[in-house]
Design a protein around this motif. Sequence first.
Motif, PDB file in Angstrom:
ATOM      1  N   HIS A  60      32.193  79.088  50.975  1.00 45.62           N
ATOM      2  CA  HIS A  60      30.749  78.880  50.419  1.00 45.62           C
ATOM      3  C   HIS A  60      29.818  78.252  51.711  1.00 45.62           C
ATOM      4  CE1 HIS A  60      32.545  75.157  49.750  1.00 45.62           C
ATOM      5  NE2 HIS A  60      31.094  74.389  49.841  1.00 45.62           N
ATOM      6  N   HIS A  62      27.876  76.081  52.681  1.00 42.34           N
ATOM      7  CA  HIS A  62      27.293  74.560  52.633  1.00 42.34           C
ATOM      8  C   HIS A  62      27.861  74.283  54.069  1.00 42.34           C
ATOM      9  CE1 HIS A  62      27.421  73.430  48.162  1.00 42.34           C
ATOM     10  NE2 HIS A  62      26.324  73.864  48.478  1.00 42.34           N
ATOM     11  N   ASP A  64      29.193  71.573  55.624  1.00 41.51           N
ATOM     12  CA  ASP A  64      30.524  71.204  56.041  1.00 41.51           C
ATOM     13  C   ASP A  64      31.752  72.524  55.824  1.00 41.51           C
ATOM     14  OD1 ASP A  64      29.968  71.216  53.086  1.00 41.51           O
ATOM     15  OD2 ASP A  64      31.273  69.795  52.596  1.00 41.51           O
ATOM     16  N   HIS A  65      31.198  73.655  55.729  1.00 40.47           N
ATOM     17  CA  HIS A  65      32.101  74.752  55.528  1.00 40.47           C
ATOM     18  C   HIS A  65      31.636  75.899  56.641  1.00 40.47           C
ATOM     19  CE1 HIS A  65      34.340  73.282  52.093  1.00 40.47           C
ATOM     20  NE2 HIS A  65      33.361  72.400  51.809  1.00 40.47           N
ATOM     21  N   HIS A 147      29.979  75.898  42.132  1.00 41.29           N
ATOM     22  CA  HIS A 147      29.706  74.902  42.884  1.00 41.29           C
ATOM     23  C   HIS A 147      28.305  75.768  43.820  1.00 41.29           C
ATOM     24  CE1 HIS A 147      29.996  71.953  46.171  1.00 41.29           C
ATOM     25  NE2 HIS A 147      30.282  72.665  47.049  1.00 41.29           N
ATOM     26  N   ASP A 166      35.448  74.438  47.557  1.00 41.89           N
ATOM     27  CA  ASP A 166      35.016  73.217  46.870  1.00 41.89           C
ATOM     28  C   ASP A 166      35.164  73.742  45.406  1.00 41.89           C
ATOM     29  OD1 ASP A 166      34.793  71.729  49.051  1.00 41.89           O
ATOM     30  OD2 ASP A 166      32.338  71.675  48.953  1.00 41.89           O
TER      31      ASP A 166
HETATM   32 ZN   LIG Z   1      30.509  72.407  49.145  1.00 43.36          ZN
END
Ligand SMILES: [Zn+2]
Length: 229
Positions: A60, A62, A64-65, A147, A166
Amino acid sequence: MEVIPGVHQITAKMANMILIVEDRLTLIDTGFRGSSWQIARYIRCLGRSMEELELIIITHNHSDHVGSLAELKRTAPAKVAAGMADLSGNEQGLPYRRYLLKLLHLPLVSFLWPLDYARPGEVDIPLAGDEVLPPIGGLRVIATPGHTPGSISLYSAERKLLIVGDALNKRFGELRLPPKSIAINLSQAIDSVKRLAQLDFDTLCFGHGQPLVGDAAARLRVWIEKRGL
Ligand SMILES: [Zn+2]
């Protein structure tokens, strides 16, 4: 750490990446910005090279990914696959709650947690769900919105392995739903987890936290029941 043979978890700044090691290499998620050197070092320690990284799958959109995606693309010839519902192409359409997006723009916050996101032009293989990608003899994409709208999970029936990004996480040894404050649609997130629990898998890997190894599907079903979801 090798979770099951050929499937490794790399953790940097509390975000996990999954590296699938076969003739070619596949990376699932890229961590925060600045994590690429740890990924490269891990690959080197296995006696392999970044040149062999053929596919990057994003669970996804975000920070941190996807934070290290741009860095990785400079050193690896990998194609990028990601859920198309997360790819608005502009910051306003990013899959964050509006207040979080505002927060991420505050000076100190944006310094500590830079807002990075994959843009449609950076994704070679847009995913909607139900596609089967080449790694581990067929890695099925499962749309698990909630999410974020375009969150995906990845499932190998053959290896009884489920990777959820997540859609779920594990903290202090406990399974958890994505925090309400971050989930775009919590009831959709719960539906996604219930659909995942119908699959047959022994190993469950998360975007955050240690993997659940052994009887993972049964343990997830018990958890769902206990929580009354
Ligand atoms: Zn996330």
